[in-house]
Design a protein around this motif. Sequence first.
Motif, short mmCIF file in Angstrom:
data_model
loop_
_atom_site.label_atom_id
_atom_site.label_comp_id
_atom_site.label_asym_id
_atom_site.label_seq_id
_atom_site.Cartn_x
_atom_site.Cartn_y
_atom_site.Cartn_z
N GLU A 84 -5.41 9.29 -1.88
CA GLU A 84 -6.69 9.72 -1.30
C GLU A 84 -7.84 9.11 -2.08
O GLU A 84 -7.85 9.11 -3.32
N ASP A 85 -8.83 8.56 -1.33
CA ASP A 85 -10.01 7.98 -1.97
C ASP A 85 -11.15 8.01 -0.96
O ASP A 85 -10.99 7.59 0.19
N ASN A 86 -12.30 8.50 -1.39
CA ASN A 86 -13.50 8.55 -0.53
C ASN A 86 -13.22 9.24 0.81
O ASN A 86 -13.62 8.75 1.86
N SER A 87 -12.51 10.36 0.76
CA SER A 87 -12.21 11.19 1.93
C SER A 87 -11.22 10.55 2.90
O SER A 87 -11.04 11.02 4.02
N ILE A 88 -10.56 9.46 2.46
CA ILE A 88 -9.55 8.78 3.29
C ILE A 88 -8.22 8.83 2.56
O ILE A 88 -8.11 8.40 1.41
N THR A 89 -7.19 9.36 3.22
CA THR A 89 -5.84 9.32 2.68
C THR A 89 -5.08 8.19 3.34
O THR A 89 -4.98 8.14 4.57
N THR A 90 -4.57 7.27 2.55
CA THR A 90 -3.77 6.16 3.05
C THR A 90 -2.30 6.44 2.74
O THR A 90 -1.93 6.61 1.57
N ILE A 91 -1.49 6.49 3.78
CA ILE A 91 -0.05 6.71 3.65
C ILE A 91 0.65 5.39 3.94
O ILE A 91 0.52 4.83 5.02
N THR A 92 1.38 4.89 2.96
CA THR A 92 2.07 3.61 3.08
C THR A 92 3.57 3.83 3.09
O THR A 92 4.12 4.42 2.16
N ILE A 93 4.23 3.37 4.14
CA ILE A 93 5.69 3.43 4.20
C ILE A 93 6.22 2.31 3.32
O ILE A 93 5.91 1.14 3.53
N ASN A 94 7.00 2.67 2.32
CA ASN A 94 7.33 1.74 1.24
C ASN A 94 8.85 1.51 1.14
O ASN A 94 9.50 1.91 0.19
N ARG A 95 9.38 0.83 2.17
CA ARG A 95 10.78 0.40 2.15
C ARG A 95 10.82 -1.09 2.51
O ARG A 95 11.42 -1.48 3.53
N PRO A 96 10.17 -1.94 1.73
CA PRO A 96 10.03 -3.35 2.12
C PRO A 96 11.36 -4.07 2.31
O PRO A 96 11.46 -4.97 3.15
N ASN A 97 12.38 -3.69 1.56
CA ASN A 97 13.69 -4.34 1.70
C ASN A 97 14.35 -4.01 3.04
O ASN A 97 15.27 -4.71 3.48
N LYS A 98 13.92 -2.92 3.67
CA LYS A 98 14.43 -2.51 4.98
C LYS A 98 13.37 -2.71 6.06
O LYS A 98 13.47 -2.14 7.15
N LEU A 99 12.35 -3.53 5.76
CA LEU A 99 11.21 -3.73 6.66
C LEU A 99 10.60 -2.40 7.08
O LEU A 99 10.17 -2.22 8.22
N ASN A 100 10.62 -1.45 6.13
CA ASN A 100 10.01 -0.12 6.30
C ASN A 100 10.63 0.68 7.44
O ASN A 100 9.96 1.53 8.06
N ALA A 101 11.90 0.43 7.72
CA ALA A 101 12.58 1.15 8.80
C ALA A 101 12.59 2.65 8.54
O ALA A 101 12.65 3.11 7.39
N LEU A 102 12.53 3.41 9.62
CA LEU A 102 12.50 4.87 9.51
C LEU A 102 13.91 5.43 9.44
O LEU A 102 14.70 5.25 10.36
N ASN A 103 14.21 6.12 8.36
CA ASN A 103 15.42 6.92 8.29
C ASN A 103 15.02 8.39 8.20
O ASN A 103 13.83 8.72 8.17
N LYS A 104 16.00 9.27 8.16
CA LYS A 104 15.70 10.72 8.15
C LYS A 104 14.84 11.10 6.95
O LYS A 104 13.89 11.88 7.07
N GLU A 105 15.17 10.55 5.80
CA GLU A 105 14.42 10.89 4.58
C GLU A 105 12.96 10.47 4.71
O GLU A 105 12.05 11.21 4.34
N THR A 106 12.75 9.27 5.26
CA THR A 106 11.37 8.78 5.41
C THR A 106 10.59 9.61 6.41
O THR A 106 9.41 9.92 6.20
N ILE A 107 11.23 10.00 7.50
CA ILE A 107 10.57 10.85 8.50
C ILE A 107 10.18 12.18 7.87
O ILE A 107 9.07 12.69 8.08
#
Length: 260
Positions: free
Chosen positions: A10-33
């Motif tokens: 969070e910075d200046n009233s903006i929260t940035t959420i970054t999906i950080n699984r670059p080796n999996k091209l940020n694919a969604l698994n249950k844990e990430t969801i």
Amino acid sequence: MGYTNIISEEDNSITTITINRPNKLNALNKETINELHGAFKEADLDKNTKVIIVTGSGEKAFVAGADISEFANYSIEEGKILAANGQELLFNFIENLSTPVIAAINGFALGGGLELAMACHFRVASDNAKMGLPEVSLGVIPGYGGTQRLPQLIGKGRAMELIMTAGMVDANRALSYGLVNHITTLDELLPFCEKIAGKITRNSSVAISAAIRAINANFKDGVDGFNTEIQEFGNCFGSDDFAEGTSAFLEKRKADFPGE
């Protein structure tokens, strides 16, 4: 709260959420969801957060899809539960969040990745972005709201073609379809989203939340969106933000909204 697969700042009233699984091209698994649900919920409850931006790590992908290895051997019932739980926990949750959410699409947004972006309130894409719902090439259909949100955004015919062909559209085609609002270079993507977010933060968070509910009502079965607008409009009159906004207008000064 600590996360394994995402970063939330969070910075200046903006929260940035970054999906950080670059080796999996940020694919969604249950844990990430599950982690995304927690991060969005935490940001929505944070009074300092006025806007949420969600993006992917690296330069290749926003989210390149769901993690197929997790559900390749699921039964019919397990498949239904997977879709129902995912929609409730993340995709519908984001769509109905009271804090505005901007998807910053950096690279591939495929399958569950495009469904995640479409659940956000609007989308900005980098010029290298590619978007699509390729699920039918795997013998399945989009299960996280893709068959519903894509036609709402680009029209039934275009959505039918995109889903049936399992094809992808580039950023320019996505812009012409209305799937994204803006295109930027990859380097300018987050600064551009932050600039839009900054404009949003200057307005009443109470009124913005009411507007989200009123707009979403138009897309819900059995709900009269016009009546929802009337109710939300009236409710605004009881807020401190309305008192401040109208006073500031009449006094010819900049409003300082308390967010209540």
